[in-house]
Design a protein around this motif. Structure first.
Motif, PDB file in Angstrom:
ATOM      1  N   ASN A 187     -11.891  11.313   6.734  1.00  0.00           N
ATOM      2  CA  ASN A 187     -10.817  10.751   7.547  1.00  0.00           C
ATOM      3  C   ASN A 187     -11.168  10.711   9.033  1.00  0.00           C
ATOM      4  O   ASN A 187     -10.752   9.793   9.744  1.00  0.00           O
ATOM      5  N   GLN A 188     -11.908  11.703   9.518  1.00  0.00           N
ATOM      6  CA  GLN A 188     -12.281  11.686  10.935  1.00  0.00           C
ATOM      7  C   GLN A 188     -13.148  10.479  11.264  1.00  0.00           C
ATOM      8  O   GLN A 188     -12.957   9.814  12.285  1.00  0.00           O
ATOM      9  N   ALA A 189     -14.089  10.176  10.370  1.00  0.00           N
ATOM     10  CA  ALA A 189     -14.936   9.001  10.568  1.00  0.00           C
ATOM     11  C   ALA A 189     -14.115   7.722  10.480  1.00  0.00           C
ATOM     12  O   ALA A 189     -14.316   6.777  11.258  1.00  0.00           O
ATOM     13  N   ALA A 190     -13.166   7.679   9.544  1.00  0.00           N
ATOM     14  CA  ALA A 190     -12.326   6.484   9.392  1.00  0.00           C
ATOM     15  C   ALA A 190     -11.458   6.268  10.624  1.00  0.00           C
ATOM     16  O   ALA A 190     -11.288   5.137  11.090  1.00  0.00           O
ATOM     17  N   ARG A 198       0.256   5.154  10.513  1.00  0.00           N
ATOM     18  CA  ARG A 198      -0.122   5.740   9.227  1.00  0.00           C
ATOM     19  C   ARG A 198       0.878   6.822   8.807  1.00  0.00           C
ATOM     20  O   ARG A 198       1.146   6.999   7.625  1.00  0.00           O
ATOM     21  N   SER A 199       1.445   7.557   9.786  1.00  0.00           N
ATOM     22  CA  SER A 199       2.440   8.571   9.443  1.00  0.00           C
ATOM     23  C   SER A 199       3.715   7.935   8.889  1.00  0.00           C
ATOM     24  O   SER A 199       4.251   8.381   7.873  1.00  0.00           O
ATOM     25  N   LEU A 200       4.205   6.884   9.561  1.00  0.00           N
ATOM     26  CA  LEU A 200       5.417   6.223   9.078  1.00  0.00           C
ATOM     27  C   LEU A 200       5.188   5.561   7.730  1.00  0.00           C
ATOM     28  O   LEU A 200       6.046   5.600   6.847  1.00  0.00           O
ATOM     29  N   GLY A 201       4.018   4.943   7.553  1.00  0.00           N
ATOM     30  CA  GLY A 201       3.713   4.327   6.266  1.00  0.00           C
ATOM     31  C   GLY A 201       3.674   5.347   5.150  1.00  0.00           C
ATOM     32  O   GLY A 201       4.224   5.123   4.055  1.00  0.00           O
ATOM     33  N   ALA A 202       3.046   6.496   5.404  1.00  0.00           N
ATOM     34  CA  ALA A 202       2.991   7.548   4.400  1.00  0.00           C
ATOM     35  C   ALA A 202       4.368   8.158   4.157  1.00  0.00           C
ATOM     36  O   ALA A 202       4.692   8.567   3.032  1.00  0.00           O
ATOM     37  N   ALA A 203       5.217   8.227   5.200  1.00  0.00           N
ATOM     38  CA  ALA A 203       6.579   8.755   5.040  1.00  0.00           C
ATOM     39  C   ALA A 203       7.373   7.884   4.070  1.00  0.00           C
ATOM     40  O   ALA A 203       8.144   8.403   3.235  1.00  0.00           O
ATOM     41  N   VAL A 204       7.200   6.574   4.161  1.00  0.00           N
ATOM     42  CA  VAL A 204       7.872   5.665   3.229  1.00  0.00           C
ATOM     43  C   VAL A 204       7.389   5.931   1.801  1.00  0.00           C
ATOM     44  O   VAL A 204       8.193   5.968   0.852  1.00  0.00           O
ATOM     45  N   LEU A 205       6.097   6.137   1.623  1.00  0.00           N
ATOM     46  CA  LEU A 205       5.558   6.416   0.290  1.00  0.00           C
ATOM     47  C   LEU A 205       6.104   7.731  -0.261  1.00  0.00           C
ATOM     48  O   LEU A 205       6.429   7.831  -1.451  1.00  0.00           O
ATOM     49  N   VAL A 206       6.207   8.743   0.592  1.00  0.00           N
ATOM     50  CA  VAL A 206       6.762  10.028   0.150  1.00  0.00           C
ATOM     51  C   VAL A 206       8.223   9.871  -0.253  1.00  0.00           C
ATOM     52  O   VAL A 206       8.679  10.446  -1.255  1.00  0.00           O
ATOM     53  N   ALA A 241     -10.447  -3.046   9.307  1.00  0.00           N
ATOM     54  CA  ALA A 241      -9.372  -2.246   9.887  1.00  0.00           C
ATOM     55  C   ALA A 241      -8.241  -2.042   8.892  1.00  0.00           C
ATOM     56  O   ALA A 241      -7.672  -0.947   8.799  1.00  0.00           O
ATOM     57  N   TRP A 242      -7.899  -3.094   8.149  1.00  0.00           N
ATOM     58  CA  TRP A 242      -6.838  -2.967   7.143  1.00  0.00           C
ATOM     59  C   TRP A 242      -7.230  -1.953   6.064  1.00  0.00           C
ATOM     60  O   TRP A 242      -6.411  -1.128   5.644  1.00  0.00           O
ATOM     61  N   TRP A 243      -8.476  -2.025   5.601  1.00  0.00           N
ATOM     62  CA  TRP A 243      -8.920  -1.100   4.566  1.00  0.00           C
ATOM     63  C   TRP A 243      -8.941   0.340   5.086  1.00  0.00           C
ATOM     64  O   TRP A 243      -8.550   1.279   4.374  1.00  0.00           O
ATOM     65  N   LEU A 244      -9.395   0.518   6.318  1.00  0.00           N
ATOM     66  CA  LEU A 244      -9.434   1.861   6.888  1.00  0.00           C
ATOM     67  C   LEU A 244      -8.032   2.431   7.081  1.00  0.00           C
ATOM     68  O   LEU A 244      -7.786   3.613   6.819  1.00  0.00           O
ATOM     69  N   MET A 245      -7.099   1.600   7.523  1.00  0.00           N
ATOM     70  CA  MET A 245      -5.721   2.058   7.682  1.00  0.00           C
ATOM     71  C   MET A 245      -5.096   2.385   6.334  1.00  0.00           C
ATOM     72  O   MET A 245      -4.332   3.351   6.199  1.00  0.00           O
ATOM     73  N   THR A 279      -3.654   5.996   5.292  1.00  0.00           N
ATOM     74  CA  THR A 279      -2.223   6.101   4.988  1.00  0.00           C
ATOM     75  C   THR A 279      -1.970   6.563   3.563  1.00  0.00           C
ATOM     76  O   THR A 279      -1.233   7.533   3.338  1.00  0.00           O
ATOM     77  N   VAL A 280      -2.570   5.874   2.595  1.00  0.00           N
ATOM     78  CA  VAL A 280      -2.260   6.124   1.186  1.00  0.00           C
ATOM     79  C   VAL A 280      -3.027   7.322   0.636  1.00  0.00           C
ATOM     80  O   VAL A 280      -2.436   8.233   0.031  1.00  0.00           O
ATOM     81  N   VAL A 281      -4.333   7.324   0.835  1.00  0.00           N
ATOM     82  CA  VAL A 281      -5.167   8.354   0.213  1.00  0.00           C
ATOM     83  C   VAL A 281      -5.086   9.678   0.955  1.00  0.00           C
ATOM     84  O   VAL A 281      -4.879  10.737   0.351  1.00  0.00           O
ATOM     85  N   VAL A 282      -5.234   9.623   2.302  1.00  0.00           N
ATOM     86  CA  VAL A 282      -5.298  10.866   3.071  1.00  0.00           C
ATOM     87  C   VAL A 282      -3.903  11.388   3.415  1.00  0.00           C
ATOM     88  O   VAL A 282      -3.514  12.485   3.009  1.00  0.00           O
ATOM     89  N   THR A 283      -3.140  10.594   4.170  1.00  0.00           N
ATOM     90  CA  THR A 283      -1.877  11.100   4.719  1.00  0.00           C
ATOM     91  C   THR A 283      -0.805  11.275   3.656  1.00  0.00           C
ATOM     92  O   THR A 283       0.044  12.163   3.777  1.00  0.00           O
TER      93      THR A 283
END
Length: 308
Positions: free
Chosen positions: A26-29, A46-54, A229-233, A237-241
């Motif tokens: 994630n640091q490299a991404a 990424r935090s807000l996107g992951a919050a929606v998933l949670v 950029a889309w793939w990294l985000m 968002t999905v995998v890490v956060t």
């Protein structure tokens, strides 16, 4: 599983290693994404996107996230604020130091947890304490990291302000440790992992987006972003956060916090490899020695106690 373990079993070790590899990547991404998305916007999005998933995950499983259900609101707000400042330090620090170095420095967090857990002994039942061998392991890892930090003053590989990026990494480690202690010392310790994670993601997402607006960051148009950029985000968002943090908080609820925090010292090695192999960052002898010291610390910290 609803019981609390006193040691790390095979399942915990496997989950911990998976989290460490993902966090190291994630640091490299994050650093690679800075070319397209400004730092505070990147972290807030990424935090807000992951919050929606949670929230969607919790709704499907019938888990209530409202603080009114268990009185976790104040602790959740504090944990979310610490989380926001921590990741703000990380992403801003990555502008001045390498992902490899950042991946090493932020994992000083176990020292904060190890020092803080005994102080919570009166408030937290069965607070985990480290023995002499475990303390030697932590000190060994800290010494190696401190020696690598000094490199930023004498032979910076990422510019003259590398020391500033390194310092932000150490500050992030302090904040991460404080977040862990906040969770263990409050009602969040018995709250669902999904609720704890949602607090941190929702609060940090709002604070970081607000900080992005307040500092005047230039927001790129969605259509102007490269596919990379889309793939990294999406990965962040999905995998890490979302997925890895949800798994981490589940581990925090069922296994000793000190042992888990010490185990995350595996992440610097994954981050070092990702920075060198994916971003072409320099591998200095001091940084390599720091990772070796961290590895020794991991072995000592997780060494089982001597049988009576």
């Amino acid at each position: 599983m609803t019981d609390r373990k006193t040691h790390l079993d095979g399942l915990a070790v496997a989950c911990l290693v998976l989290c460490c590899v993902l966090w190291g990547l994630n640091q490299a991404a994050s650093k690679a994404t800075l070319a397209d998305v400004p730092p505070l916007l990147q972290m807030g999005s990424r935090s807000l996107g992951a919050a929606v998933l949670v929230a969607l995950w919790s709704a499907r499983r019938g888990i209530r996230l409202s603080p009114g259900t268990n009185g976790t609101g104040p602790a959740g707000l504090l944990a979310g604020t610490l989380f926001a400042v921590e990741f703000g330090c990380i992403i801003l620090g990555l502008q001045h130091t390498t992902a490899s170095r950042m991946g090493v420095f932020i994992y000083l967090a176990p020292f904060v947890v190890a020092l803080g857990m005994p102080l919570l002994g009166r408030r937290v039942a069965h607070a985990e304490r480290l023995g002499t061998v475990q303390w030697v392991g932590l000190v060994a890892a800290f010494a190696g990291v401190a020696w690598a930090f000094a490199e930023g003053f004498h032979r910076p590989s990422a510019g003259q302000r590398q020391w500033w990026g390194d310092a932000l990494g150490v500050t992030a480690a302090l904040l991460w440790g404080c977040t862990t202690l906040t969770i263990r010392a409050s009602r969040l310790a018995s709250a669902p992992a999904e609720q704890t994670l949602f607090y941190q993601l929702a609060v940090s997402g709002l604070l970081l987006i607000a900080a992005s607006v307040a500092t005047g960051e230039a927001w790129p148009a969605p259509g102007a972003l490269r596919a990379q950029a889309w793939w990294l985000m999406a990965f962040q968002t999905v995998v890490v956060t979302f997925a890895s943090y949800l798994l981490w908080f589940w581990l925090m609820r069922h296994y000793p916090a000190t042992r888990l925090a010490a185990g995350t010292l595996l992440t610097p090695m994954a981050g070092l490899g990702a920075g060198v192999l994916l971003l072409g960052e320099p591998l200095t002898p001091r940084l390599l020695l720091a990772c070796a010291a961290v590895a020794v610390g991991i072995v000592l910290v997780n060494r089982p106690p001597r049988a009576p």
